[in-house]
Design an enzyme around this catalytic site. Structure first.
Site, mmCIF file in Angstrom:
data_model
loop_
_atom_site.group_PDB
_atom_site.id
_atom_site.type_symbol
_atom_site.label_atom_id
_atom_site.label_comp_id
_atom_site.label_asym_id
_atom_site.label_seq_id
_atom_site.Cartn_x
_atom_site.Cartn_y
_atom_site.Cartn_z
ATOM 1 N N GLU A 108 2.574 0.136 -5.470
ATOM 2 C CA GLU A 108 3.458 -0.958 -5.893
ATOM 3 C C GLU A 108 4.886 -0.651 -5.474
ATOM 4 O OE1 GLU A 108 2.812 -2.372 -9.964
ATOM 5 O OE2 GLU A 108 4.970 -2.621 -10.212
ATOM 6 N N ASP A 110 8.708 -2.183 -6.408
ATOM 7 C CA ASP A 110 9.341 -3.078 -7.389
ATOM 8 C C ASP A 110 10.820 -3.299 -7.144
ATOM 9 O OD1 ASP A 110 7.065 -3.132 -9.018
ATOM 10 O OD2 ASP A 110 7.711 -1.404 -10.186
ATOM 11 N N GLU A 112 13.369 -4.937 -9.852
ATOM 12 C CA GLU A 112 13.460 -5.521 -11.196
ATOM 13 C C GLU A 112 14.927 -5.793 -11.503
ATOM 14 O OE1 GLU A 112 9.736 -3.939 -13.737
ATOM 15 O OE2 GLU A 112 11.218 -2.421 -13.258
#
Ligand SMILES: *[C@@H]1O[C@H](CO)[C@@H](O)[C@H](O)[C@H]1NC(C)=O
Ligand SMILES: *[C@@H]1O[C@H](CO)[C@@H](O)[C@H](O)[C@H]1NC(C)=O
Ligand SMILES: *[C@@H]1O[C@H](CO)[C@@H](O)[C@H](O)[C@H]1NC(C)=O
Length: 292
Positions: A108, A110, A112
């Protein structure tokens, strides 16, 4: 569908391979968000606008969030999205934009975005999961107001390294240290692109001290111009189909999209905007992680 941008110049030298890539790597190139994405959470709060040229994710109390995911799986590539974040009082909101393989030992990447009170700066937190292991958070302030206009958030993902970029400026590099240091790299699992917005007020803003103010709902994040180029695989059917397609790439092209990193600009970001780096958090990691 836009024309395929940024074909690596060296590919033009390799005629047959160039045909292979220009036919398969641009399949998901920019365009219609309604064609490229499906709703994963709260259809009433995933608003496709202008016939799918733009999209809004809406956070309001009745659903507590909203989200979408790409129909396609990708393995490697340059993946860009333009986003405009929740304006005004966004404290407690988290807008996540990420790639994930959704497997048990998942990979993953990310972005954010941690909202803040009106006039206070957002934090952009990035993280990397490889083969199920994460804990690699970095946090930066941005050098602009990400709520005032659209900006481009990108991942360039090759066999050598993954670079996170904001408006073309590298903010983070995760290199392939699999052979050198035994750190699993993200090179086997095709990933889909996801985004969601939710209430993260237990931790997001000033460490959880500032709560979401529902009187200021709905909180809206906006998206446009999703573009994928130079991907070794774009498949809508399944991750396995994508892996199988990628496996057919001639080994002579393992340098797919090989890139130069603008280390000067990366250092500019690290010196001026970085507020947290797991690599230097000795209380958390008394032994410095191998990839740092
Ligand atoms: C990934 O994790 C699995 C299960 O924990 C392990 O068997 C495998 O060797 C790991 N892969 C790499 C490349 O480290
Ligand atoms: C919000 O603003 C405060 C005050 O400027 C700052 O300390 C904090 O890092 C900002 N961001 C978040 C996500 O808390
Ligand atoms: C759309 O994204 C591509 C790739 O990032 C970029 O080259 C192009 O300028 C963008 N278009 C607009 C209208 O911003």
């Amino acid at each position: 569908m836009a024309a395929c941008p940024r074909i690596a110049p060296y590919l033009t030298l390799l005629v047959s391979i160039s045909i292979f890539f220009s036919s398969s790597s641009c399949g998901a190139a920019a365009g219609n968000l309604k064609d490229d994405f499906e709703v994963t959470w709260a259809a009433e709060n995933v608003r496709f606008e202008d016939g799918g040229e733009a999209l809004q994710l809406v956070l309001e109390p009745s659903t507590g969030g909203a989200g979408f995911a790409s129909k396609d799986y990708f393995l490697f590539g340059n993946i860009d999205m333009q986003m405009k974040l929740v304006p005004g009082d966004s404290a407690g909101t988290v807008t996540a934009y990420y790639l994930s393989s959704e497997t048990s030992n998942h990979d993953e990447l990310d972005f954010e975005f941690l909202g803040n009170s009106s006039g206070e700066p957002y934090i952009l937190q990035t993280n990397v999961f490889s083969n199920g292991t994460s804990g690699r958070e970095q946090r930066i302030f941005l050098w602009f107001d990400p709520t005032a206009d659209f900006h481009t958030y990108s991942v360039t993902w090759t066999q050598q390294r993954i670079v996170f970029l904001v408006d073309g400026v590298p903010i983070r590099v995760f290199s392939n240290n699999e052979a050198a240091k035994g750190v699993p790299y993200l090179n086997k699992q095709p990933m889909r692109v996801f985004s969601s917005i939710w209430n993260g007020d237990s931790w997001a803003t000033r460490g959880g001290q500032v709560k979401i103010d529902w009187a200021h709902a709905p909180f809206i994040a906006s998206y446009r111009n999703f573009t994928v180029a130079e991907s070794a695989c774009v498949k809508a059917t399944s991750a396995a189909a994508c892996s199988a397609q990628a496996a057919t790439i001639p080994s002579s092209t393992t340098a797919v999209g090989e890139q130069q990193v603008d280390t000067g600009r990366l250092q500019w970001v690290e010196s001026n905007f970085m507020v947290y780096n797991y690599c230097t958090d000795q209380a958390r990691y008394p032994i410095v992680p191998l990839e740092c």
